[in-house]
Design a protein around this motif. Structure first.
Motif, mmCIF file in Angstrom:
data_model
loop_
_atom_site.group_PDB
_atom_site.id
_atom_site.type_symbol
_atom_site.label_atom_id
_atom_site.label_comp_id
_atom_site.label_asym_id
_atom_site.label_seq_id
_atom_site.Cartn_x
_atom_site.Cartn_y
_atom_site.Cartn_z
ATOM 1 N N PRO A 131 -5.058 9.705 -0.050
ATOM 2 C CA PRO A 131 -4.230 8.940 -0.988
ATOM 3 C C PRO A 131 -2.792 9.437 -1.007
ATOM 4 N N GLY A 132 -1.856 8.494 -0.906
ATOM 5 C CA GLY A 132 -0.446 8.838 -0.972
ATOM 6 C C GLY A 132 0.178 9.260 0.337
ATOM 7 N N ARG A 133 -0.613 9.333 1.399
ATOM 8 C CA ARG A 133 -0.050 9.742 2.689
ATOM 9 C C ARG A 133 0.811 8.622 3.269
ATOM 10 N N THR A 134 1.929 9.004 3.915
ATOM 11 C CA THR A 134 2.819 8.035 4.543
ATOM 12 C C THR A 134 3.061 8.407 6.001
ATOM 13 N N GLY A 177 -6.340 4.639 3.953
ATOM 14 C CA GLY A 177 -6.382 5.183 2.598
ATOM 15 C C GLY A 177 -7.164 6.462 2.470
ATOM 16 N N LYS A 224 11.547 4.351 2.802
ATOM 17 C CA LYS A 224 11.445 3.755 1.475
ATOM 18 C C LYS A 224 12.145 2.407 1.396
ATOM 19 N N TRP A 237 -8.902 0.802 1.321
ATOM 20 C CA TRP A 237 -9.021 1.893 0.351
ATOM 21 C C TRP A 237 -9.714 3.116 0.938
ATOM 22 N N TYR A 248 0.808 -1.218 0.000
ATOM 23 C CA TYR A 248 0.000 0.000 0.000
ATOM 24 C C TYR A 248 0.840 1.266 0.000
ATOM 25 N N GLY A 249 2.100 1.170 0.450
ATOM 26 C CA GLY A 249 3.000 2.314 0.373
ATOM 27 C C GLY A 249 2.773 3.370 1.425
ATOM 28 N N ILE A 250 2.552 2.966 2.684
ATOM 29 C CA ILE A 250 2.267 3.959 3.725
ATOM 30 C C ILE A 250 3.478 4.238 4.612
ATOM 31 N N ASN A 305 7.099 5.878 5.503
ATOM 32 C CA ASN A 305 8.062 6.900 5.105
ATOM 33 C C ASN A 305 9.408 6.300 4.720
#
Length: 392
Positions: free
Chosen positions: A330-333, A327, A47, A322, A41-43, A45
């Motif tokens: 969107p895009g928040r980490t 979610g 990387k 989602w 999901y890419g949450i 920070n």
């Protein structure tokens, strides 16, 4: 085929033996799918941590889905009866899956247009409503309103073909069942090989494979039918006394090298094939452990209860990811600990939503629609002693 109080196969064989370990395993499989989707999901920070999760953890979803497909063939065969009629069988299976699907499809449509801001089109709504989306190699069609429902398109094919597949497998001599298990595994490998003929573009965002290859190996119902058939064969192996002396613990250990191959094998070869044999062994060993009464970590009351929630959990988990706290933006980490907290919160919300779906949709629908009303039967005639004496 007997059914449980929830309407699904109760995993009862002709001799009356139940398989609670397989029910408990279902929750572990659904949890694998949840962890897979959380990992990609890419949450985070961090990387490097995110990349490591994609590489080493995200493949758990492949294992969970493969388990469900093999388990489906095994349990349906285990609980089948010679008196089963296809229409009766199909009605019970549809009563099990369609109510949950229709509710989550409607919820997905509402959330997609209301919170997600996506336009509802024919392509992203109609095929998924009728559970035919997995037959189309088009992402907008395939993911529809609730992405996980693609596997139900495969299950529909399994259910439609089961009355004939089980008849075929029953006709296989017992001494040849292991040979056929090997043939079906070879078929899975050949699917990965054949996928190399498909276009190499566009690529998947998280896996080094093209969308068309991924769809052909992992999503197309016809290719996943091989695992369902393998589940049928494994059930017959246990039923006919051809099971090998492999404990459940030993079978679980085979998943370690299988998963390692899933991580390290290139593109299509690492998606399904590496864990097919380990999963088939785990399912059969779990059944054998229940029949013999040997120890099993999946047989406890809590595990069985969670296993009963597994289908509902699977159907709601992506909607919660989602459109829930994780979610919402969107895009928040987040930093590592807050990100893990968000995943834990999402898991708790998913479990709560799964319980509501199970309690107020799945159970009532199955009770209402899975069985026909029994007509009054005439009083039985006096037994023919000439037959009962011979038949015992």
């Amino acid at each position: 085929m007997t059914t449980s109080r929830t309407g699904g196969p109760s995993a009862v064989s002709a001799d009356g033996s139940r398989l609670p370990s397989l029910t408990g395993m279902r929750f572990i499989a659904s949890l694998m799918v949840f962890v897979c989707h959380a990992a990609v999901y890419g949450i985070f920070n961090d990387k490097d941590l995110g990349a490591a999760l994609v590489t080493y953890v995200s493949k758990l979803g492949f294992v969970g889905v493969g388990f469900f497909f093999i388990l489906s063939g095994f349990v349906l065969t285990w609980s089948a009866r010679d008196t089963d009629r296809p229409l009766t069988f199909w009605r019970r299976r549809l009563a099990k899956i369609f109510p949950n699907h229709l509710v989550t499809w409607a919820a997905g449509l509402l959330l997609m247009t209301w919170i997600g801001g996506y336009a509802a089109t024919v392509s992203n709504t109609v095929p998924s409503f009728f559970l035919i989306q997995a037959w189309f190699p088009v992402e907008d069609v395939f993911f529809g309103t609730n992405g996980p429902s693609w596997s139900l398109a495969a299950e529909l094919l399994f259910y439609l073909s089961f009355p004939w597949l089980v008849r075929w497998v029953r006709a296989i001599p017992a001494q040849r069942l292991w040979t056929w298990a090997g043939i079906l595994f070879a078929g899975v490998v050949l699917v990965a090989l054949a996928s190399q003929l498909l276009p190499s573009d566009p690529e998947m965002p998280y896996y080094p494979i093209s969308w068309y290859q991924y769809w052909f190996v992992y999503c197309l119902p016809l290719t996943r039918l091989l695992e369902f058939a393998l589940g049928i064969v494994m059930a017959r192996i246990v039923q006919t006394g051809r099971w090998i002396p492999l404990s459940l613990g030993g079978a679980l250990l085979t998943l370690i090298p299988g998963y390692a191959l899933t991580v390290w094998l290139p593109d299509a070869y690492g998606i399904v094939a590496p864990t097919v044999i380990p999963l088939a062994l785990v399912v059969a060993a779990g059944a054998a452990a229940d029949v013999k009464g040997t120890s099993s970590p999946f047989r406890g009351r809590t595990m069985v209860r969670l296993g009963e929630l597994s289908f509902a959990f699977y159907m709601v988990h992506m909607l919660v990811m989602w459109y829930g706290p994780m979610g919402r933006v969107p895009g928040r980490t987040w930093d590592t600990l807050p990100a893990l907290g968000m995943i834990a919160l999402t898991f708790a919300l998913t479990t709560a939503a799964a319980w509501l779906l199970y309690r107020f949709v799945e159970v009532p629908a199955v009770r209402r629609f899975s069985n026909t009303r029994k007509r009054p039967q005439p009083a039985p005639a006096a037994p023919d002693r000439s037959l009962t004496d011979v038949a015992g």
